[in-house]
Write a protein that holds these residues in place. Structure first.
Motif, PDB file in Angstrom:
ATOM      1  N   LYS A 102      45.788  20.586  23.017  1.00  0.00           N
ATOM      2  CA  LYS A 102      46.337  20.446  21.667  1.00  0.00           C
ATOM      3  C   LYS A 102      46.853  21.792  21.173  1.00  0.00           C
ATOM      4  N   PRO A 103      47.979  21.812  20.433  1.00  0.00           N
ATOM      5  CA  PRO A 103      48.456  23.069  19.870  1.00  0.00           C
ATOM      6  C   PRO A 103      47.390  23.707  18.982  1.00  0.00           C
ATOM      7  N   GLN A 104      47.154  24.998  19.176  1.00  0.00           N
ATOM      8  CA  GLN A 104      46.147  25.730  18.423  1.00  0.00           C
ATOM      9  C   GLN A 104      46.842  26.842  17.645  1.00  0.00           C
ATOM     10  N   ALA A 105      46.717  26.806  16.325  1.00  0.00           N
ATOM     11  CA  ALA A 105      47.283  27.870  15.496  1.00  0.00           C
ATOM     12  C   ALA A 105      46.454  29.139  15.661  1.00  0.00           C
ATOM     13  N   TYR A 106      47.120  30.288  15.562  1.00  0.00           N
ATOM     14  CA  TYR A 106      46.431  31.552  15.771  1.00  0.00           C
ATOM     15  C   TYR A 106      47.083  32.658  14.940  1.00  0.00           C
ATOM     16  N   LYS A 107      46.394  33.779  14.877  1.00  0.00           N
ATOM     17  CA  LYS A 107      46.934  35.004  14.313  1.00  0.00           C
ATOM     18  C   LYS A 107      46.971  36.048  15.420  1.00  0.00           C
ATOM     19  N   VAL A 108      47.822  37.024  15.271  1.00  0.00           N
ATOM     20  CA  VAL A 108      47.882  38.122  16.235  1.00  0.00           C
ATOM     21  C   VAL A 108      47.277  39.369  15.605  1.00  0.00           C
ATOM     22  N   ASN A 109      46.185  39.835  16.188  1.00  0.00           N
ATOM     23  CA  ASN A 109      45.528  41.092  15.817  1.00  0.00           C
ATOM     24  C   ASN A 109      44.916  41.079  14.414  1.00  0.00           C
ATOM     25  N   ASP A 110      45.744  40.939  13.406  1.00  0.00           N
ATOM     26  CA  ASP A 110      45.296  41.076  12.023  1.00  0.00           C
ATOM     27  C   ASP A 110      44.653  39.778  11.547  1.00  0.00           C
ATOM     28  N   THR A 111      43.362  39.826  11.266  1.00  0.00           N
ATOM     29  CA  THR A 111      42.678  38.607  10.839  1.00  0.00           C
ATOM     30  C   THR A 111      43.090  38.174   9.439  1.00  0.00           C
ATOM     31  N   GLY A 112      43.841  39.015   8.742  1.00  0.00           N
ATOM     32  CA  GLY A 112      44.334  38.642   7.421  1.00  0.00           C
ATOM     33  C   GLY A 112      45.717  38.027   7.452  1.00  0.00           C
TER      34      GLY A 112
END
Length: 345
Positions: A102-112
């Motif tokens: 399933k497609p998983q949303a993510y952030k790169v490096n910055d948790t904000g």
């Protein structure tokens, strides 16, 4: 790190190492053709070498046989350290992340940062990038060990303009790296961890039907899968995608069209489990309250997903494609060729 490689040399002979990496097709040996009206790479072919890409996990824990051990999830946000190396005229690289297909949303490096489904990295002639996928799993129960699949997309920001180019050429090619994530805690139930999806479908129909000789001869062969018989169907996994009943490799003019019907099929190796997703501008299209549909292939059957795109919701130029991401086992992940959906001014 254990790398997956993408060599772009000799593009007309072995485009993007298709068979080696499984990037354009599911079955390794009988890839459906990709007819291209115009090649956006044409100006970069003087030396016959368009580029190189490898990507994989950074400093993973390994077993005695050097295989990568499953990562461990202990709740909250999970961080996957990752890296890629590219050379040549790729300009940019994007990554899709899937969990259990399933497609998983993510952030790169910055948790904000904001959650997104594809992050695009600008690249130079010789480029190395170390970064982290930061995400909160949107699926998984304590005790599960799920596939965590990273799919690269070359030059995801490229889009035909219907003036100089009318197709994606060999852009948007892909190949995957599959890792394992073991859950020591349940994934939280929190809609705020999801990225932006798109509502563009209506009248979605999902059925499993018997494979017939007519399906093989009229749909698989028309899509480019030659030599498939009822006896050989179990040996690989095959997909088709048609638009208003037609196989399309470049673009569709939606001017004056209120709707566009898409029909996607998946069949083959019994027991193979997949998550099927559709993307518009690299964002998953939601249907049936989710951004993917789980299917398990069974002997002699084919999964069929039909849906209507409401074209009034689409403005300008749009990128459309589908993915079938293996949820377990050694099955190969696929991304269909990108199609331009556009309206004339």
């Amino acid at each position: 790190m254990r790398k997956r490689f993408l060599s772009l040399a000799v593009i007309f002979v072995l485009p993007f190492a298709v068979a080696a990496c499984g990037n354009y097709n599911i079955a390794d040996e009988n890839a459906p053709p990709q007819t291209v009206e115009e090649d956006p790479f044409a100006g970069a072919q003087e030396d016959g070498d368009l580029g190189f890409l490898s990507h994989g996990e950074a400093s993973p824990a390994r077993a005695d046989d050097q295989s990568v051990l499953p990562y461990e999830y202990h709740g909250g946000e999970f961080v996957l350290d990752y890296q890629f190396v590219s050379e040549g005229k790729l300009d940019s690289i994007g990554f899709l992340l899937f969990l259990d297909g399933k497609p998983q949303a993510y952030k790169v490096n910055d948790t904000g940062a904001e959650y997104e489904y594809l992050h695009c990295f600008r690249t130079s002639e010789k480029h190395e990038e170390n970064f982290s996928f930061v995400f909160t799993p949107d699926t998984g129960k304590k005790g599960d060990t799920l596939n965590m699949t990273v799919v690269s997309v070359t030059r995801p920001d490229f889009r035909p303009d219907m003036k100089e180019t009318s197709s994606y050429g060999w852009y948007h090619q892909s190949f995957e790296r599959v890792l394992k994530l073991h859950f020591n805690e349940d994934a939280p139930e929190n809609d705020s961890i999801n990225g932006e999806s798109i509502t563009a479908f209506r009248d979605v129909s999902i059925t499993e039907e018997k494979v017939t000789s007519s399906f093989i001869e009229n749909e698989l062969v028309r899509a480019g899968w030659n030599g498939v018989t009822m006896d050989t169907l179990d040996n690989s996994v095959y997909w088709t995608l048609v638009y208003d009943g037609e196989v399309v490799y470049d673009n569709i003019n939606l001017t004056g069209k209120d709707t566009l019907t898409v029909r996607y099929t998946l069949c083959g190796t019994p027991g193979a489990r997949y998550g099927i997703s559709f993307f518009l501008n690299h964002k998953p299209i939601s249907f049936d309250g989710a951004v993917s549909y789980d299917v398990t292939l069974s002997k002699g059957n084919v999964w069929i997903i039909e849906a209507t795109i409401e074209t009034l919701k689409l403005d300008g130029f749009n990128t459309f494609y589908a993915t079938a991401v293996a949820a377990d086992g050694n099955s190969v992940t696929s991304k269909t060729g990108s199609i331009l959906l556009y309206k004339e001014d």
